[in-house]
Write a protein that holds these residues in place. Sequence first.
Motif, mmCIF file in Angstrom:
data_model
loop_
_atom_site.group_PDB
_atom_site.id
_atom_site.type_symbol
_atom_site.label_atom_id
_atom_site.label_comp_id
_atom_site.label_asym_id
_atom_site.label_seq_id
_atom_site.Cartn_x
_atom_site.Cartn_y
_atom_site.Cartn_z
ATOM 1 N N LEU A 213 0.830 -1.206 0.000
ATOM 2 C CA LEU A 213 0.000 0.000 0.000
ATOM 3 C C LEU A 213 0.863 1.254 0.000
ATOM 4 C CD1 LEU A 213 -2.709 1.509 0.309
ATOM 5 C CD2 LEU A 213 -2.525 1.096 2.786
ATOM 6 N N LEU A 214 1.911 1.259 0.820
ATOM 7 C CA LEU A 214 2.783 2.429 0.907
ATOM 8 C C LEU A 214 3.556 2.630 -0.400
ATOM 9 C CD1 LEU A 214 4.074 1.964 4.553
ATOM 10 C CD2 LEU A 214 2.389 3.628 3.752
ATOM 11 N N ARG A 215 3.997 1.539 -1.002
ATOM 12 C CA ARG A 215 4.702 1.642 -2.287
ATOM 13 C C ARG A 215 3.811 2.337 -3.321
ATOM 14 N NH1 ARG A 215 8.734 -1.615 -4.745
ATOM 15 N NH2 ARG A 215 8.559 -3.219 -3.130
ATOM 16 N N ALA A 216 2.526 1.982 -3.317
ATOM 17 C CA ALA A 216 1.590 2.578 -4.266
ATOM 18 C C ALA A 216 1.231 4.013 -3.901
ATOM 19 C CB ALA A 216 0.321 1.736 -4.333
ATOM 20 N N THR A 217 1.421 4.381 -2.636
ATOM 21 C CA THR A 217 1.045 5.709 -2.152
ATOM 22 C C THR A 217 2.141 6.743 -2.394
ATOM 23 O OG1 THR A 217 -0.349 4.697 -0.440
ATOM 24 C CG2 THR A 217 0.287 6.995 -0.099
ATOM 25 N N VAL A 218 3.388 6.298 -2.394
ATOM 26 C CA VAL A 218 4.528 7.217 -2.533
ATOM 27 C C VAL A 218 4.406 8.042 -3.812
ATOM 28 C CG1 VAL A 218 7.006 7.292 -3.049
ATOM 29 C CG2 VAL A 218 6.178 5.918 -1.121
ATOM 30 N N ARG A 219 4.565 9.359 -3.681
ATOM 31 C CA ARG A 219 4.534 10.255 -4.838
ATOM 32 C C ARG A 219 5.164 11.591 -4.452
ATOM 33 N NH1 ARG A 219 -0.542 10.600 -2.550
ATOM 34 N NH2 ARG A 219 -1.240 12.746 -2.118
ATOM 35 N N PRO A 220 5.629 12.363 -5.420
ATOM 36 C CA PRO A 220 6.139 13.698 -5.107
ATOM 37 C C PRO A 220 5.046 14.543 -4.444
ATOM 38 C CG PRO A 220 6.751 13.060 -7.336
ATOM 39 C CD PRO A 220 5.778 12.036 -6.859
ATOM 40 N N GLY A 221 5.446 15.338 -3.447
ATOM 41 C CA GLY A 221 4.514 16.219 -2.760
ATOM 42 C C GLY A 221 3.925 15.632 -1.495
ATOM 43 N N LEU A 222 4.108 14.329 -1.274
ATOM 44 C CA LEU A 222 3.596 13.688 -0.068
ATOM 45 C C LEU A 222 4.594 13.885 1.073
ATOM 46 C CD1 LEU A 222 1.080 11.731 0.428
ATOM 47 C CD2 LEU A 222 2.779 9.897 0.426
ATOM 48 N N THR A 223 4.115 14.113 2.289
ATOM 49 C CA THR A 223 5.031 14.184 3.429
ATOM 50 C C THR A 223 5.247 12.789 4.006
ATOM 51 O OG1 THR A 223 3.357 14.493 5.155
ATOM 52 C CG2 THR A 223 4.158 16.485 4.017
ATOM 53 N N THR A 224 6.368 12.629 4.694
ATOM 54 C CA THR A 224 6.641 11.337 5.311
ATOM 55 C C THR A 224 5.658 11.053 6.447
ATOM 56 O OG1 THR A 224 8.350 12.373 6.694
ATOM 57 C CG2 THR A 224 9.073 11.350 4.640
ATOM 58 N N ALA A 225 5.141 12.106 7.104
ATOM 59 C CA ALA A 225 4.123 11.916 8.137
ATOM 60 C C ALA A 225 2.828 11.369 7.537
ATOM 61 C CB ALA A 225 3.845 13.224 8.870
ATOM 62 N N GLU A 226 2.493 11.781 6.312
ATOM 63 C CA GLU A 226 1.298 11.242 5.663
ATOM 64 C C GLU A 226 1.459 9.754 5.379
ATOM 65 O OE1 GLU A 226 -0.707 14.829 3.154
ATOM 66 O OE2 GLU A 226 1.339 14.299 2.582
ATOM 67 N N LEU A 227 2.643 9.341 4.980
ATOM 68 C CA LEU A 227 2.904 7.912 4.807
ATOM 69 C C LEU A 227 2.705 7.163 6.118
ATOM 70 C CD1 LEU A 227 6.113 7.583 2.584
ATOM 71 C CD2 LEU A 227 3.795 6.825 2.018
ATOM 72 N N ASP A 228 3.179 7.752 7.193
ATOM 73 C CA ASP A 228 3.054 7.111 8.503
ATOM 74 C C ASP A 228 1.584 6.928 8.889
ATOM 75 O OD1 ASP A 228 4.583 6.223 10.980
ATOM 76 O OD2 ASP A 228 3.205 7.695 11.858
ATOM 77 N N ARG A 229 0.758 7.920 8.615
ATOM 78 C CA ARG A 229 -0.667 7.812 8.951
ATOM 79 C C ARG A 229 -1.340 6.697 8.144
ATOM 80 N NH1 ARG A 229 -0.187 13.462 9.603
ATOM 81 N NH2 ARG A 229 -0.762 13.912 7.425
ATOM 82 N N VAL A 230 -0.989 6.582 6.868
ATOM 83 C CA VAL A 230 -1.535 5.512 6.035
ATOM 84 C C VAL A 230 -1.147 4.154 6.617
ATOM 85 C CG1 VAL A 230 -1.377 4.408 3.760
ATOM 86 C CG2 VAL A 230 -1.606 6.893 3.932
ATOM 87 N N ALA A 231 0.121 4.026 7.031
ATOM 88 C CA ALA A 231 0.599 2.758 7.585
ATOM 89 C C ALA A 231 -0.124 2.399 8.877
ATOM 90 C CB ALA A 231 2.105 2.841 7.837
ATOM 91 N N GLU A 232 -0.242 3.359 9.791
ATOM 92 C CA GLU A 232 -0.892 3.050 11.065
ATOM 93 C C GLU A 232 -2.353 2.667 10.863
ATOM 94 O OE1 GLU A 232 -1.482 4.633 15.639
ATOM 95 O OE2 GLU A 232 -0.503 5.953 14.183
ATOM 96 N N ASP A 233 -3.056 3.405 10.012
ATOM 97 C CA ASP A 233 -4.459 3.083 9.757
ATOM 98 C C ASP A 233 -4.609 1.671 9.201
ATOM 99 O OD1 ASP A 233 -5.199 5.581 10.608
ATOM 100 O OD2 ASP A 233 -5.559 6.411 8.607
ATOM 101 N N HIS A 234 -3.727 1.307 8.275
ATOM 102 C CA HIS A 234 -3.837 -0.018 7.653
ATOM 103 C C HIS A 234 -3.494 -1.125 8.643
ATOM 104 C CE1 HIS A 234 -2.785 -3.426 4.976
ATOM 105 N NE2 HIS A 234 -3.819 -2.959 4.300
ATOM 106 N N ILE A 235 -2.451 -0.936 9.416
ATOM 107 C CA ILE A 235 -2.059 -1.969 10.388
ATOM 108 C C ILE A 235 -3.169 -2.186 11.413
ATOM 109 C CG2 ILE A 235 -0.479 -2.459 12.310
ATOM 110 C CD1 ILE A 235 1.729 -1.110 10.584
#
Length: 276
Positions: free
Chosen positions: A31-53
């Motif tokens: 999910l995170l691999r598919a989410t990564v894109r320019p303009g995204l913050t690393t904190a936004e990635l973290d929120r996606v990960a926590e929600d999914h886990i």
Amino acid sequence: MFRDRGVEYKTPEQIELMRAAGLVVGRTLELLRATVRPGLTTAELDRVAEDHIRSSGATPSFLGYGEPPFPATICVSVNDEIVHGIPGSRVLAEGDLVSIDCGAIVEGWHGDAAVTVPVGEVTPEASKLLRVTEEALWKGLAAARPGGRLGDVSASVEEHVRGQGPFGLVEEYTGHGIGTAMHQPPDVPNLGRRGRGLRITPGLVIAVEPMVTAGSPRNHLLDDEWTVATDDGRLAAHFEHTVAVTERGPWVLTALDGGEALLGPGWGGPPRPDAV
């Protein structure tokens, strides 16, 4: 459960529980691999990960781990950061490399894996670094076979990296045993000699995680007391999987297919239903 220098050996039933944790980790990373894109913050990635886990019925392994307590669900390390980067306000840009390390707990059992993802188009140097590091991981996983030695895993990683060009291989940070705790004996270095170290037997579960740099492997800890970066500012990559040793061979618990596609006949997962 414990024998041989404090190593925790798992029963087949316990490995099945670790597979459940491994699948949560593997799916989160996809999910995170598919989410990564320019303009995204690393904190936004973290929120996606926590929600999914958490929505998967698991608990993040990293949140609150260690001293000082790690403040996030995943480690996000960008470009010259090797491992243990803390997610925050940093914005990903085209051409970055972002390493994502993820852990999850299911019924007290841990899974742990990492990927390094290109953000948009990256340089040929960066692409080769990613390829070599991931290939080295799979060389190490393939060597986790009953009857071998832990040094076979380490040597397989090192030999592949050394044979691909002037890359740096980080020595200070290693793979590890994993089970009822995220980090357990034995250490799994990324450099070693074949035929040395702990004998590999069924029930051993380890995390193999090469950390490779485009330049010197020398590194330092940043002021946040977690992030490790290269001294020369060159790029770094990190790939990791949790692998269980079964009677049939290595079963990669954090790979969605268990490692079947890349390990082939040496795959150690459950037999296919039509083969029973």
